[in-house]
Motif scaffolding. Structure first.
Motif, PDB file in Angstrom:
ATOM      1  N   ASN A  62       0.829  -1.211   0.000  1.00 15.18           N
ATOM      2  CA  ASN A  62       0.000   0.000   0.000  1.00 15.18           C
ATOM      3  C   ASN A  62       0.865   1.265   0.000  1.00 15.18           C
ATOM      4  O   ASN A  62       0.558   2.248  -0.672  1.00 15.18           O
ATOM      5  CB  ASN A  62      -0.938   0.005   1.202  1.00 15.18           C
ATOM      6  CG  ASN A  62      -2.045  -1.019   1.081  1.00 15.18           C
ATOM      7  OD1 ASN A  62      -2.374  -1.465  -0.020  1.00 15.18           O
ATOM      8  ND2 ASN A  62      -2.619  -1.424   2.203  1.00 15.18           N
ATOM      9  N   ALA A  63       1.954   1.225   0.758  1.00 15.54           N
ATOM     10  CA  ALA A  63       2.855   2.380   0.808  1.00 15.54           C
ATOM     11  C   ALA A  63       3.604   2.562  -0.511  1.00 15.54           C
ATOM     12  O   ALA A  63       3.794   3.680  -0.985  1.00 15.54           O
ATOM     13  CB  ALA A  63       3.839   2.225   1.963  1.00 15.54           C
ATOM     14  N   LYS A  65       2.572   1.803  -3.437  1.00 16.76           N
ATOM     15  CA  LYS A  65       1.640   2.345  -4.430  1.00 16.76           C
ATOM     16  C   LYS A  65       1.596   3.865  -4.390  1.00 16.76           C
ATOM     17  O   LYS A  65       1.342   4.519  -5.403  1.00 16.76           O
ATOM     18  CB  LYS A  65       0.230   1.788  -4.202  1.00 16.76           C
ATOM     19  CG  LYS A  65       0.051   0.342  -4.637  1.00 16.76           C
ATOM     20  CD  LYS A  65      -1.417  -0.055  -4.690  1.00 16.76           C
ATOM     21  CE  LYS A  65      -2.095   0.029  -3.340  1.00 16.76           C
ATOM     22  NZ  LYS A  65      -3.508  -0.432  -3.400  1.00 16.76           N
ATOM     23  N   GLU A  66       1.851   4.427  -3.200  1.00 19.74           N
ATOM     24  CA  GLU A  66       1.827   5.877  -3.045  1.00 19.74           C
ATOM     25  C   GLU A  66       3.199   6.505  -3.318  1.00 19.74           C
ATOM     26  O   GLU A  66       3.301   7.520  -4.007  1.00 19.74           O
ATOM     27  CB  GLU A  66       1.369   6.238  -1.626  1.00 19.74           C
ATOM     28  CG  GLU A  66      -0.051   5.801  -1.300  1.00 19.74           C
ATOM     29  CD  GLU A  66      -1.087   6.496  -2.163  1.00 19.74           C
ATOM     30  OE1 GLU A  66      -0.912   7.693  -2.454  1.00 19.74           O
ATOM     31  OE2 GLU A  66      -2.059   5.835  -2.561  1.00 19.74           O
ATOM     32  N   VAL A  67       4.232   5.891  -2.793  1.00 18.72           N
ATOM     33  CA  VAL A  67       5.556   6.514  -2.823  1.00 18.72           C
ATOM     34  C   VAL A  67       6.307   6.236  -4.132  1.00 18.72           C
ATOM     35  O   VAL A  67       7.012   7.102  -4.650  1.00 18.72           O
ATOM     36  CB  VAL A  67       6.389   6.047  -1.612  1.00 18.72           C
ATOM     37  CG1 VAL A  67       7.807   6.593  -1.669  1.00 18.72           C
ATOM     38  CG2 VAL A  67       5.708   6.482  -0.311  1.00 18.72           C
ATOM     39  N   LYS A  69       4.788   5.008  -7.093  1.00 22.88           N
ATOM     40  CA  LYS A  69       3.668   4.631  -7.967  1.00 22.88           C
ATOM     41  C   LYS A  69       4.042   4.571  -9.440  1.00 22.88           C
ATOM     42  O   LYS A  69       3.373   3.889 -10.226  1.00 22.88           O
ATOM     43  CB  LYS A  69       2.500   5.589  -7.757  1.00 22.88           C
ATOM     44  CG  LYS A  69       2.815   7.055  -7.999  1.00 22.88           C
ATOM     45  CD  LYS A  69       1.631   7.931  -7.615  1.00 22.88           C
ATOM     46  CE  LYS A  69       1.968   9.412  -7.759  1.00 22.88           C
ATOM     47  NZ  LYS A  69       0.834  10.270  -7.309  1.00 22.88           N
ATOM     48  N   ASP A  70       5.106   5.273  -9.828  1.00 23.64           N
ATOM     49  CA  ASP A  70       5.492   5.287 -11.235  1.00 23.64           C
ATOM     50  C   ASP A  70       6.538   4.225 -11.589  1.00 23.64           C
ATOM     51  O   ASP A  70       6.944   4.112 -12.747  1.00 23.64           O
ATOM     52  CB  ASP A  70       6.032   6.672 -11.622  1.00 23.64           C
ATOM     53  CG  ASP A  70       4.957   7.757 -11.514  1.00 23.64           C
ATOM     54  OD1 ASP A  70       3.784   7.448 -11.789  1.00 23.64           O
ATOM     55  OD2 ASP A  70       5.298   8.887 -11.133  1.00 23.64           O
ATOM     56  N   LEU A 200       5.433   6.961   8.284  1.00 21.51           N
ATOM     57  CA  LEU A 200       4.264   7.160   7.428  1.00 21.51           C
ATOM     58  C   LEU A 200       3.014   6.509   7.995  1.00 21.51           C
ATOM     59  O   LEU A 200       1.901   6.993   7.791  1.00 21.51           O
ATOM     60  CB  LEU A 200       4.534   6.598   6.023  1.00 21.51           C
ATOM     61  CG  LEU A 200       5.688   7.212   5.234  1.00 21.51           C
ATOM     62  CD1 LEU A 200       5.745   6.591   3.839  1.00 21.51           C
ATOM     63  CD2 LEU A 200       5.541   8.724   5.142  1.00 21.51           C
ATOM     64  N   SER A 201       3.198   5.386   8.690  1.00 20.72           N
ATOM     65  CA  SER A 201       2.025   4.716   9.264  1.00 20.72           C
ATOM     66  C   SER A 201       2.432   3.808  10.416  1.00 20.72           C
ATOM     67  O   SER A 201       3.555   3.302  10.473  1.00 20.72           O
ATOM     68  CB  SER A 201       1.289   3.890   8.205  1.00 20.72           C
ATOM     69  OG  SER A 201       2.067   2.792   7.765  1.00 20.72           O
ATOM     70  N   LYS A 223       9.587   6.211   5.813  1.00 25.26           N
ATOM     71  CA  LYS A 223      10.265   6.647   4.579  1.00 25.26           C
ATOM     72  C   LYS A 223      11.660   7.140   4.943  1.00 25.26           C
ATOM     73  O   LYS A 223      11.826   7.923   5.886  1.00 25.26           O
ATOM     74  CB  LYS A 223       9.484   7.756   3.896  1.00 25.26           C
ATOM     75  CG  LYS A 223      10.127   8.182   2.561  1.00 25.26           C
ATOM     76  CD  LYS A 223       9.213   9.053   1.706  1.00 25.26           C
ATOM     77  CE  LYS A 223       9.135  10.460   2.207  1.00 25.26           C
ATOM     78  NZ  LYS A 223       8.431  11.347   1.239  1.00 25.26           N
TER      79      LYS A 223
END
Length: 227
Positions: A62-63, A65-67, A69-70, A200-201, A223
């Motif tokens: 999940n992390a 996918k955000e950090v 993502k490309d 981050l979480s 991170k």
């Protein structure tokens, strides 16, 4: 969980040598303990209803996918630190991460991990505050460590080396057993204060389902800011 009670349940399910591991247990002793257990480790983990591998892998997913993502999944290089027999690697492979490296102190455990055909590389070395020569600084996009951060196994000083392995803006994902956070929290806070990483979480995750084992752990994603 009370320290004596935890020792008793670890002895019950994993044997006296594992139950007696303390901060004074040497790296060579740890290696021997896990070498001896390597052939039966997966069955032992199944017997206590280990439930953290899939949720922890999903936390990292999940992390990422955000950090990142490309970046294509097959190009995201992930270190599985304290990989054991590779159960987290299996879960990451199910999520289509294929650029995986396993690190463990026990050659026996790594031999079992190799059989699962999910890792591109296996490194036999202890996870500690000392640099691992085979690993370059910033070599990985992410690091995951499930079940390894526990008294007598991996100390809080290992966070420094874990950060070093991961590039700036990369991710670290790990869990800490219920009742064990005090051993690590001071170092986690100091590294954040020093600008090494940022949280981050933090979330509660399942650990074991056996009635007398700890039920929950804390899952963290950080991170890396600099290594």
């Amino acid at each position: 969980m009370d320290e004596n009670l935890l020792k008793a349940v670890l002895t019950k399910y994993f044997g006296e040598k594992t139950g007696n591991v303390t901060r004074e247990t040497s790296k060579d002793e740890l290696k021997c303990i896990y070498d001896e257990r390597s052939g039966t480790y997966d069955q032992e983990i199944l017997a206590v209803g280990a439930a953290f591998h899939k949720p922890l892998a999903k936390c990292l997913h999940n992390a990422l996918k955000e950090v990142l993502k490309d970046k294509p999944k097959d190009q995201i290089k992930i270190m599985d630190a304290g990989a054991g027999t590779g159960l987290i690697g299996v879960e990451l492979k199910k999520l289509d991460y294929t650029n995986l490296c396993a690190l463990d102190i026990s050659p026996g455990m790594l031999n079992e991990a190799k059989k699962k055909n999910v890792y591109n590389e296996l490194i036999c070395a202890p996870l500690s505050g000392q640099q691992i020569p085979q690993i370059k600084s910033g070599q990985f996009d992410a690091l995951i460590s499930g079940g390894a951060l526990h008294e007598g196994r991996v100390s809080s000083s290992a966070f420094v080396e874990m950060i070093r392995m991961v590039r700036a803006d990369g991710l670290l994902c790990f869990n800490i057993w219920e009742g064990q956070l005090g051993d690590y929290q001071e170092m986690m806070r100091q590294l954040e204060k020093d600008g090494k990483w940022i949280c981050l979480s933090r979330e509660t995750l399942p650990l074991f389902t056996a009635v007398d084992m700890p039920k929950e752990c804390l899952g963290f994603v950080y991170k890396v800011l600099k290594n």
